[in-house]
Design a protein around this motif. Structure first.
Motif, PDB file in Angstrom:
ATOM      1  N   ILE A  43      31.436  46.424  29.325  1.00  0.00           N
ATOM      2  CA  ILE A  43      31.958  45.278  30.081  1.00  0.00           C
ATOM      3  C   ILE A  43      32.116  45.680  31.542  1.00  0.00           C
ATOM      4  CG2 ILE A  43      33.757  43.517  30.192  1.00  0.00           C
ATOM      5  CD1 ILE A  43      34.527  44.276  27.316  1.00  0.00           C
ATOM      6  N   GLY A  44      32.656  46.869  31.763  1.00  0.00           N
ATOM      7  CA  GLY A  44      32.834  47.353  33.128  1.00  0.00           C
ATOM      8  C   GLY A  44      31.522  47.462  33.881  1.00  0.00           C
ATOM      9  N   PHE A  45      30.469  47.846  33.178  1.00  0.00           N
ATOM     10  CA  PHE A  45      29.168  47.966  33.821  1.00  0.00           C
ATOM     11  C   PHE A  45      28.637  46.600  34.242  1.00  0.00           C
ATOM     12  CE2 PHE A  45      24.477  48.005  33.291  1.00  0.00           C
ATOM     13  CZ  PHE A  45      24.173  48.796  34.385  1.00  0.00           C
ATOM     14  N   GLN A  46      28.752  45.603  33.356  1.00  0.00           N
ATOM     15  CA  GLN A  46      28.311  44.264  33.745  1.00  0.00           C
ATOM     16  C   GLN A  46      29.107  43.769  34.956  1.00  0.00           C
ATOM     17  OE1 GLN A  46      29.263  40.669  31.411  1.00  0.00           O
ATOM     18  NE2 GLN A  46      27.063  40.227  31.349  1.00  0.00           N
ATOM     19  N   ARG A  47      30.395  44.060  34.960  1.00  0.00           N
ATOM     20  CA  ARG A  47      31.246  43.685  36.094  1.00  0.00           C
ATOM     21  C   ARG A  47      30.751  44.333  37.376  1.00  0.00           C
ATOM     22  NH1 ARG A  47      36.128  45.092  38.906  1.00  0.00           N
ATOM     23  NH2 ARG A  47      37.773  43.491  38.763  1.00  0.00           N
ATOM     24  N   ALA A  48      30.454  45.630  37.314  1.00  0.00           N
ATOM     25  CA  ALA A  48      30.071  46.379  38.509  1.00  0.00           C
ATOM     26  C   ALA A  48      28.747  45.893  39.089  1.00  0.00           C
ATOM     27  CB  ALA A  48      29.996  47.867  38.190  1.00  0.00           C
ATOM     28  N   VAL A  49      27.719  45.729  38.238  1.00  0.00           N
ATOM     29  CA  VAL A  49      26.410  45.336  38.776  1.00  0.00           C
ATOM     30  C   VAL A  49      26.433  43.904  39.297  1.00  0.00           C
ATOM     31  CG1 VAL A  49      25.111  47.002  37.410  1.00  0.00           C
ATOM     32  CG2 VAL A  49      25.542  44.715  36.462  1.00  0.00           C
ATOM     33  N   THR A  50      27.339  43.086  38.755  1.00  0.00           N
ATOM     34  CA  THR A  50      27.488  41.734  39.290  1.00  0.00           C
ATOM     35  C   THR A  50      28.107  41.789  40.687  1.00  0.00           C
ATOM     36  OG1 THR A  50      27.721  40.783  37.077  1.00  0.00           O
ATOM     37  CG2 THR A  50      28.576  39.487  38.909  1.00  0.00           C
ATOM     38  N   LEU A  51      29.182  42.566  40.833  1.00  0.00           N
ATOM     39  CA  LEU A  51      29.879  42.640  42.117  1.00  0.00           C
ATOM     40  C   LEU A  51      29.047  43.290  43.214  1.00  0.00           C
ATOM     41  CD1 LEU A  51      33.549  43.576  41.133  1.00  0.00           C
ATOM     42  CD2 LEU A  51      32.469  41.333  41.326  1.00  0.00           C
ATOM     43  N   THR A 230      34.033  39.740  31.215  1.00  0.00           N
ATOM     44  CA  THR A 230      33.810  40.264  32.561  1.00  0.00           C
ATOM     45  C   THR A 230      34.466  39.377  33.615  1.00  0.00           C
ATOM     46  OG1 THR A 230      31.724  41.334  31.950  1.00  0.00           O
ATOM     47  CG2 THR A 230      32.035  40.783  34.275  1.00  0.00           C
ATOM     48  N   ILE A 231      34.253  38.072  33.534  1.00  0.00           N
ATOM     49  CA  ILE A 231      34.812  37.139  34.511  1.00  0.00           C
ATOM     50  C   ILE A 231      36.333  37.139  34.446  1.00  0.00           C
ATOM     51  CG2 ILE A 231      34.944  34.696  35.168  1.00  0.00           C
ATOM     52  CD1 ILE A 231      32.029  34.458  34.118  1.00  0.00           C
ATOM     53  N   ALA A 232      36.892  37.315  33.247  1.00  0.00           N
ATOM     54  CA  ALA A 232      38.349  37.315  33.078  1.00  0.00           C
ATOM     55  C   ALA A 232      39.022  38.452  33.833  1.00  0.00           C
ATOM     56  CB  ALA A 232      38.710  37.384  31.600  1.00  0.00           C
ATOM     57  N   THR A 233      38.276  39.503  34.171  1.00  0.00           N
ATOM     58  CA  THR A 233      38.861  40.648  34.888  1.00  0.00           C
ATOM     59  C   THR A 233      38.884  40.452  36.392  1.00  0.00           C
ATOM     60  OG1 THR A 233      36.758  41.838  35.200  1.00  0.00           O
ATOM     61  CG2 THR A 233      37.930  42.193  33.108  1.00  0.00           C
ATOM     62  N   LEU A 234      38.243  39.400  36.891  1.00  0.00           N
ATOM     63  CA  LEU A 234      38.019  39.268  38.332  1.00  0.00           C
ATOM     64  C   LEU A 234      39.061  38.393  39.007  1.00  0.00           C
ATOM     65  CD1 LEU A 234      34.163  38.810  38.227  1.00  0.00           C
ATOM     66  CD2 LEU A 234      35.409  40.841  38.986  1.00  0.00           C
ATOM     67  N   PRO A 235      39.398  38.710  40.253  1.00  0.00           N
ATOM     68  CA  PRO A 235      40.339  37.857  41.002  1.00  0.00           C
ATOM     69  C   PRO A 235      39.691  36.520  41.342  1.00  0.00           C
ATOM     70  CG  PRO A 235      39.435  39.553  42.430  1.00  0.00           C
ATOM     71  CD  PRO A 235      38.978  39.885  41.039  1.00  0.00           C
ATOM     72  N   LYS A 236      40.520  35.557  41.633  1.00  0.00           N
ATOM     73  CA  LYS A 236      40.046  34.193  41.885  1.00  0.00           C
ATOM     74  C   LYS A 236      39.056  34.136  43.043  1.00  0.00           C
ATOM     75  CE  LYS A 236      40.301  29.674  41.189  1.00  0.00           C
ATOM     76  NZ  LYS A 236      39.906  29.017  39.927  1.00  0.00           N
ATOM     77  N   TRP A 237      39.310  34.902  44.105  1.00  0.00           N
ATOM     78  CA  TRP A 237      38.440  34.802  45.274  1.00  0.00           C
ATOM     79  C   TRP A 237      37.025  35.252  44.959  1.00  0.00           C
ATOM     80  CZ3 TRP A 237      35.942  38.863  47.694  1.00  0.00           C
ATOM     81  CH2 TRP A 237      36.427  40.159  47.450  1.00  0.00           C
ATOM     82  N   MET A 238      36.882  36.253  44.091  1.00  0.00           N
ATOM     83  CA  MET A 238      35.539  36.704  43.710  1.00  0.00           C
ATOM     84  C   MET A 238      34.834  35.653  42.852  1.00  0.00           C
ATOM     85  SD  MET A 238      35.776  40.783  42.878  1.00  0.00           S
ATOM     86  CE  MET A 238      35.952  41.985  44.205  1.00  0.00           C
ATOM     87  N   GLN A 246      35.813  30.366  35.529  1.00  0.00           N
ATOM     88  CA  GLN A 246      35.953  29.793  34.193  1.00  0.00           C
ATOM     89  C   GLN A 246      37.404  29.368  33.991  1.00  0.00           C
ATOM     90  OE1 GLN A 246      34.624  33.089  31.760  1.00  0.00           O
ATOM     91  NE2 GLN A 246      36.641  34.030  31.645  1.00  0.00           N
ATOM     92  N   PRO A 247      37.676  28.469  33.026  1.00  0.00           N
ATOM     93  CA  PRO A 247      39.042  27.967  32.829  1.00  0.00           C
ATOM     94  C   PRO A 247      40.033  29.069  32.454  1.00  0.00           C
ATOM     95  CG  PRO A 247      37.442  26.591  31.694  1.00  0.00           C
ATOM     96  CD  PRO A 247      36.706  27.810  32.137  1.00  0.00           C
ATOM     97  N   ALA A 248      41.285  28.895  32.855  1.00  0.00           N
ATOM     98  CA  ALA A 248      42.334  29.858  32.520  1.00  0.00           C
ATOM     99  C   ALA A 248      42.506  29.981  31.013  1.00  0.00           C
ATOM    100  CB  ALA A 248      43.652  29.443  33.173  1.00  0.00           C
ATOM    101  N   ALA A 249      42.280  28.892  30.295  1.00  0.00           N
ATOM    102  CA  ALA A 249      42.406  28.924  28.836  1.00  0.00           C
ATOM    103  C   ALA A 249      41.384  29.879  28.229  1.00  0.00           C
ATOM    104  CB  ALA A 249      42.229  27.519  28.263  1.00  0.00           C
TER     105      ALA A 249
END
Length: 315
Positions: A43-51, A230-238, A246-249
């Motif tokens: 999951i961290g890897f998908q997060r990193a390559v996206t950012l 992955t998206i759930a780990t990211l701050p709103k501005w990103m 995606q929705p908070a729910a």
């Protein structure tokens, strides 16, 4: 990169048939070994390559190379297996792999179309962004979906290890954050330089939900399964900048679901099954790591010492 043995014969320094020469740069008691070989690293890897695409120079380099679209499995597999080799490989293999990667990156130059400035994949600032987002993302997902926060002593050592690993890239080790507070300060400092563009958005959305096609079925499914976590780990501005909010729910629902999946895939055998057929080089590095808990020389070395040994003695 479908066959690790073939890659070893084509200049790829990793050979899964060779025993571990030493404990690399960190060793079996390090938090780096623990964090980078946990299932949450996917999951961290998908997060990193996206950012990475928030850096306009990197977004241009990725778009011009076109590799993530023509060979997404090979590109992602090569990148993650490189990070893993630096984290858990023996020092010779990790150093040789890093030097090979820098030679490949040396050819990746061009013009960033929005600013008109020249980019280089080996640019120290871009390499620092890759490095920090990689190490931070993997730890963030370990904390959020895995065992939880490291102890203060482990976290301090983890960031010290991050600085050590930076010596294998072109970024200046003195610029690498050495604590969580310094990571936050780094993100605050670089935020004004980050942006999105049509090419960046295309890359980010593609990495979050890779398209299917011949031989891409498992990658198609895996990327989509990981994306909500992955998206759930990211701050709103990103999320806003990347246009993939995606929705908070869904955020609330995905955390316990991801934790359950992580627990079910924690064993080496289960991890191997997860990446088999999707990331073959990564699977090979992980399997080699788990199969070689001891080393011919039970020592940890510095990158400087590893480079000296590499160029002083034959393989």
């Amino acid at each position: 990169m479908s066959d690790p043995r073939m890659m070893a014969g084509r200049g790829w320094p990793f050979d899964p048939t060779r025993p571990r020469r030493d404990f690399g740069f960190f060793g079996p008691d390090s938090p780096t070994w623990k964090v980078w070989t946990h299932p949450t690293a996917l999951i961290g890897f998908q997060r990193a390559v996206t950012l990475e695409h928030f850096d306009p120079m990197l977004a241009a380099a990725v778009a011009d190379a076109d590799g993530i679209y023509t060979d997404p499995r090979g590109r992602m597999d090569g990148t993650l297996s490189y990070f893993l080799l630096v984290a858990v490989g023996d020092s010779r293999t990790a150093t040789a792999t890093a030097e090979l990667l820098m030679k490949v990156h040396a050819r990746a130059t061009g013009i960033e179309p929005i600013s008109g400035k020249r980019y280089s994949a080996n640019n120290p600032a871009s390499q620092l962004w890759i490095h920090v987002t990689g190490w931070h993302s993997v730890l963030k997902c370990y904390e959020m979906f895995g065992p939880g926060p490291l102890s203060p002593a482990e976290e301090s050592r983890y960031w010290a290890d991050c600085v050590t690993a930076a010596e294998l890239q072109t970024c200046r080790p003195a610029d690498v954050p050495t604590s969580r507070d310094e990571v936050r300060a780094y993100f605050d400092a670089v935020r004004p330089t980050l942006c999105s563009s049509e090419r960046a958005l295309r890359g980010m959305h593609y990495l979050l939900r890779t398209r299917g096609g011949r031989g891409r079925g498992r990658l198609w499914a895996t990327s989509r399964a990981l994306a909500p976590a992955t998206i759930a780990t990211l701050p709103k501005w990103m999320r806003t900048l990347g246009e993939f909010d995606q929705p908070a729910a869904l955020d609330r629902a995905v955390v316990p679901a991801a934790r359950a999946v992580v627990r079910a895939t924690r064993s080496p055998a289960a991890m191997s099954r997860v990446v088999a057929g999707t990331l073959p080089m990564t699977r090979s590095v992980l399997q080699w790591h788990f199969d070689n808990p001891t080393a011919q020389r039970a020592e940890v070395v510095s990158p400087a010492e590893a480079r000296e040994r590499l160029h002083a003695t034959p393989a």
